[in-house]
Scaffold this motif. Structure first.
Motif, PDB file in Angstrom:
ATOM      1  N   TRP A  66       0.819  -1.189  -0.065  1.00 28.86           N
ATOM      2  CA  TRP A  66       0.035   0.007   0.079  1.00 28.86           C
ATOM      3  C   TRP A  66       0.969   1.258   0.093  1.00 28.86           C
ATOM      4  O   TRP A  66       1.439   1.649   1.110  1.00 28.86           O
ATOM      5  N   GLN A  67       1.311   1.757  -1.191  1.00 26.68           N
ATOM      6  CA  GLN A  67       2.035   2.937  -1.375  1.00 26.68           C
ATOM      7  C   GLN A  67       1.441   3.809  -2.474  1.00 26.68           C
ATOM      8  O   GLN A  67       1.914   3.775  -3.644  1.00 26.68           O
ATOM      9  N   PRO A  68       0.279   4.523  -2.045  1.00 18.73           N
ATOM     10  CA  PRO A  68      -0.351   5.253  -3.096  1.00 18.73           C
ATOM     11  C   PRO A  68       0.718   6.170  -4.031  1.00 18.73           C
ATOM     12  O   PRO A  68       0.278   6.476  -5.189  1.00 18.73           O
ATOM     13  N   VAL A  69       1.609   6.634  -3.129  1.00 20.69           N
ATOM     14  CA  VAL A  69       2.806   7.692  -3.981  1.00 20.69           C
ATOM     15  C   VAL A  69       3.178   7.029  -5.224  1.00 20.69           C
ATOM     16  O   VAL A  69       3.567   7.666  -6.230  1.00 20.69           O
ATOM     17  N   ILE A  70       3.439   5.595  -5.225  1.00 22.10           N
ATOM     18  CA  ILE A  70       3.997   5.002  -6.242  1.00 22.10           C
ATOM     19  C   ILE A  70       2.957   4.237  -7.096  1.00 22.10           C
ATOM     20  O   ILE A  70       3.473   3.303  -7.911  1.00 22.10           O
ATOM     21  N   GLY A  71       1.671   4.122  -6.859  1.00 22.86           N
ATOM     22  CA  GLY A  71       0.795   3.500  -7.575  1.00 22.86           C
ATOM     23  C   GLY A  71       0.430   2.268  -6.989  1.00 22.86           C
ATOM     24  O   GLY A  71       0.010   1.169  -7.983  1.00 22.86           O
ATOM     25  N   ASN A 156       3.470  -0.193  18.087  1.00 18.01           N
ATOM     26  CA  ASN A 156       3.442  -1.539  17.716  1.00 18.01           C
ATOM     27  C   ASN A 156       1.920  -2.160  17.921  1.00 18.01           C
ATOM     28  O   ASN A 156       1.184  -1.164  18.622  1.00 18.01           O
ATOM     29  N   THR A 157       1.564  -3.012  17.234  1.00 18.71           N
ATOM     30  CA  THR A 157       0.148  -3.536  17.317  1.00 18.71           C
ATOM     31  C   THR A 157      -0.429  -4.112  18.742  1.00 18.71           C
ATOM     32  O   THR A 157      -1.470  -4.218  19.068  1.00 18.71           O
ATOM     33  N   ALA A 158       0.796  -4.558  19.543  1.00 19.86           N
ATOM     34  CA  ALA A 158       0.322  -5.291  20.732  1.00 19.86           C
ATOM     35  C   ALA A 158      -0.199  -4.419  21.732  1.00 19.86           C
ATOM     36  O   ALA A 158      -1.004  -4.496  22.287  1.00 19.86           O
ATOM     37  N   SER A 159       0.599  -3.285  21.854  1.00 16.21           N
ATOM     38  CA  SER A 159       0.288  -2.428  22.921  1.00 16.21           C
ATOM     39  C   SER A 159      -1.165  -1.821  22.638  1.00 16.21           C
ATOM     40  O   SER A 159      -2.207  -1.684  23.435  1.00 16.21           O
ATOM     41  N   ALA A 236      -0.272   2.218  17.226  1.00 14.55           N
ATOM     42  CA  ALA A 236       0.108   1.010  16.383  1.00 14.55           C
ATOM     43  C   ALA A 236       1.006   1.563  15.375  1.00 14.55           C
ATOM     44  O   ALA A 236       1.827   0.579  14.873  1.00 14.55           O
ATOM     45  N   GLY A 237       1.069   2.843  14.810  1.00 10.41           N
ATOM     46  CA  GLY A 237       1.980   3.208  13.780  1.00 10.41           C
ATOM     47  C   GLY A 237       1.355   3.830  12.678  1.00 10.41           C
ATOM     48  O   GLY A 237       0.211   3.598  12.445  1.00 10.41           O
ATOM     49  N   SER A 238       2.040   4.413  11.779  1.00  6.59           N
ATOM     50  CA  SER A 238       1.421   5.211  10.644  1.00  6.59           C
ATOM     51  C   SER A 238       2.076   4.877   9.336  1.00  6.59           C
ATOM     52  O   SER A 238       2.227   5.725   8.504  1.00  6.59           O
ATOM     53  N   GLY A 239       2.442   3.582   9.332  1.00  7.73           N
ATOM     54  CA  GLY A 239       3.043   3.079   7.992  1.00  7.73           C
ATOM     55  C   GLY A 239       2.621   1.847   7.590  1.00  7.73           C
ATOM     56  O   GLY A 239       2.815   0.966   8.720  1.00  7.73           O
ATOM     57  N   ALA A 250       2.570  -1.197  12.621  1.00  6.22           N
ATOM     58  CA  ALA A 250       1.625  -1.399  11.062  1.00  6.22           C
ATOM     59  C   ALA A 250       0.553  -0.516  11.524  1.00  6.22           C
ATOM     60  O   ALA A 250       0.079  -0.305  12.509  1.00  6.22           O
ATOM     61  N   GLU A 251       0.012  -0.086  10.363  1.00  5.79           N
ATOM     62  CA  GLU A 251      -1.241   0.944  10.441  1.00  5.79           C
ATOM     63  C   GLU A 251      -2.344   0.092   9.833  1.00  5.79           C
ATOM     64  O   GLU A 251      -2.286  -0.682   9.028  1.00  5.79           O
ATOM     65  N   THR A 252      -3.167   0.459  10.448  1.00  6.02           N
ATOM     66  CA  THR A 252      -4.752  -0.126  10.448  1.00  6.02           C
ATOM     67  C   THR A 252      -5.523   0.771   9.351  1.00  6.02           C
ATOM     68  O   THR A 252      -5.072   1.854   8.932  1.00  6.02           O
TER      69      THR A 252
END
Length: 305
Positions: A66-71, A156-159, A236-239, A250-252
């Protein structure tokens, strides 16, 4: 009472009931219209997204990047992170919520129940943004101290999943307790008469009899976890990352929607329209869960006379 009196009673005008009935009708129609409007906007904006030449429905549902910038528009990383955090949340919420519901329903005295139940439900009133920073500033350092800072990333997704589970406990507990309370007292008394202990009665009689309500509570909590935004957006993260390691960022789906909608993305671009496509996917998942819930509850529902 003769027939003339009955007819007079039936024909007596009741303006208050008419007003209440009209209000309820208006509320129901308004709710339906709002739902139709939301679905219409999701479909309309999602159509603009899938109309883009470099986007296809198949790639959207099966792609691993999932990288919309590069299609690259594969939604699997976002879906995977969503279900990881939701699964961790349910692992935390279900046993604790079910245990607390059984205690409050079967073991606690009325005075104890009046004290503990409001305390438990206070958790439901805490803003989710507070839960998010609690996950980031307390749960993540705790996990890093236990498993090592080299193994647990700051985001992180665990916390996020653990704190989300804590947030869901009151919802699952309250709905489960209502299901336990709906079980007729006669079933408990019959079990006691046959020599069953309180624990045996709770586990072998009350719990199976309330299984339809527990399943409904489970589905509602799954929908709540899947749709949670602020906790995962903060902790969880923003990427987007396709990883099965709960200690990595990991981003949801909801986290991505929050990040993109709060940025400076131009209207009618693939990045902007993608949030509606992901919103439509979330809506479809929730609709599927509710449909399954209705079928399962109908199958396992027990009717007592």
């Amino acid at each position: 009472m003769n027939s003339k009196s009955v007819n007079t009673l039936l024909k007596k005008p009741r303006p208050q009931e008419t007003i209440i009935e009209s209000f309820l009708l208006i509320a129901g129609v308004f709710s339906i219209l709002v739902t139709i409007g939301i679905v219409y906007e999701l479909f309309k904006e999602s159509f603009l997204f899938f109309r883009t030449p470099e986007v296809s429905v198949l790639e959207f549902l099966t792609g691993k990047e999932w990288q919309p910038v590069i299609g690259e528009f594969g939604v699997l990383p976002l879906v995977n992170a969503t279900f990881m955090t939701s699964s961790i949340a349910l692992i935390i919420a279900i046993p604790l919520g079910l245990g607390s519901a059984l205690y409050l329903s079967e073991y606690a005295r009325p005075k104890t129940r009046r004290i503990l139940k409001p305390i438990l439900e206070i958790l439901a009133g805490i803003p989710t943004v507070v839960y998010g920073y609690f996950a980031l500033t307390f749960m993540t350092p705790l996990l890093r101290s236990i498993f090592g800072s080299q193994n647990v990333q700051i985001f992180n997704t665990a916390s996020a999943g653990i704190v989300m589970g804590i947030m869901i406990i009151p919802l699952f507990s309250s709905m489960s307790e209502d299901a336990f309370s709906a079980v007729p007292r006669s079933l408990r008394e019959a079990a006691y008469a046959l020599g069953a202990t309180k624990f045996e009665t709770a586990v072998k009689i009350v719990l199976p009899a309330a299984i339809s309500g527990i399943i409904a509570a489970f589905i509602v909590c799954v929908s709540r976890a899947v749709g949670e935004t602020m906790i995962v957006a903060i902790a969880a993260g923003s990427g987007p990352a396709l990883t099965f390691n709960p200690f990595q960022a990991a981003e949801t789906m909801t986290g991505y929607i929050a990040r993109i909608s709060g940025g400076d993305i131009a209207y009618d671009t693939p990045d902007y329209n993608s949030i509606f496509a992901i919103g439509l996917l979330l809506f479809s998942i929730t609709l599927l869960l509710n449909t399954i819930s209705r079928r399962v509850v109908k199958k396992f529902r027990e009717v007592y006379e």
